[in-house]
Enzyme design. Structure first.
Site: not given
Ligand SMILES: C[S@@+](CC[C@H](N)C(=O)[O-])C[C@H]1O[C@@H](n2cnc3c(N)ncnc32)[C@H](O)[C@@H]1O
Length: 239
Positions: A69, A94, A121, A144, A218-221
């Site tokens: 994930e 993450e 990353d 994001d 999910t939290k963002f959902e």
């Molecule tokens: C909008 S949040 C959604 C989090 C989770 N999937 C949810 O639905 O609640 C996007 C997450 O992706 C992470 N993220 C963005 N680009 C990333 C990357 N290249 N590698 C790892 N994590 C990344 C950000 O730190 C953030 O926590």
């Protein structure tokens, strides 16, 4: 000043730095998250240096299929999926430190043995850390959205990412994305359907998939739901 100095000073910064899909906000760790990094990271955390290839069977102590994930946020939905599906191994990547700490605590709370965590990353890890065909599935939930037009280039789902995914997902394996940003959903559909030589849209070309029962909220959902955003799931099978 040497010729090369002059040249590097003339290079605009945006051409010197890679465009990343995140801006690192350190955020404060709670005391419990601090403890998680000290006590749980050595057991469940994965230290990775660019150039090294992950040996997934050694990492998990068995050769069960592995689900990755990308960007798990606070990790609760990932922990729930790993708990419900102990026959597979789960690897979360993450960049946000408090989120990583939160997931470590969830692993301990639920007593999970089939989940490992990386703080990196994910694009770099996909590029250089994973063997071809090593993954059973990859999931990307609510990445994001980078809504401003000038930021669209930061969106993680791009033709480049699809190429990286095609390399690491085994034939027949799954890529599952979800988003609550209509414009991003359209872009995802266009990019993924455009890679029809690599991935088959499980819902049929041009269609979103019905929400699968195995994807927890999910939290963002939940945040998107409160704002009335409809959710699109996209599910593709590696050819
Ligand atoms: C909008 S949040 C959604 C989090 C989770 N999937 C949810 O639905 O609640 C996007 C997450 O992706 C992470 N993220 C963005 N680009 C990333 C990357 N290249 N590698 C790892 N994590 C990344 C950000 O730190 C953030 O926590």
């Amino acid at each position: 000043m040497s010729f090369s100095d002059t040249r590097s000073n003339a290079t605009p910064p945006e051409h010197r730095r890679a465009i990343r899909s995140f801006v690192l906000r350190e955020g404060r760790l709670t005391a419990a998250q601090e403890r998680a990094f000290n006590e749980l990271w050595p057991r469940f955390g994965v230290d990775w240096r660019p150039g090294a290839s992950l040996d997934l069977a050694t990492l998990f102590g068995n050769d069960r299929p592995v689900v990755l994930e990308i960007g798990f946020g606070n990790g609760e939905s990932l922990a729930e999926m790993a708990e419900r599906d102990p026959e597979r191994n789960w690897l979360g990547i993450e960049v946000h430190r408090p989120g990583v700490g939160h997931l470590l605590l969830e692993i301990e709370r639920r007593g999970l043995t089939n989940l490992r965590v990386m703080r990196h990353d994910a694009v770099e890890v996909l590029r250089a850390g994973i063997e071809p065909g090593a993954l059973d599935a990859v999931q990307l939930f609510f990445p994001d959205p980078w809504p401003k037009k000038r930021h669209h280039k930061r969106r993680i789902l791009s033709p480049e990412l699809v190429g990286l995914l095609a390399r690491v997902i085994r034939p027949g394996g799954i890529f599952h994305a979800a988003t609550d940003w209509a414009h991003y959903a359209e872009q995802m559909l266009e990019v993924l359907d455009g890679a029809a030589d690599l991935f088959e849209n499980a819902a049929g070309a041009g269609a979103y998939a019905p929400r699968p029962a195995n994807r927890p909220l999910t939290k963002f959902e939940q945040r998107g739901e409160r704002l009335g955003h409809p959710v699109a799931d996209l599910i593709y099978r590696r050819l």
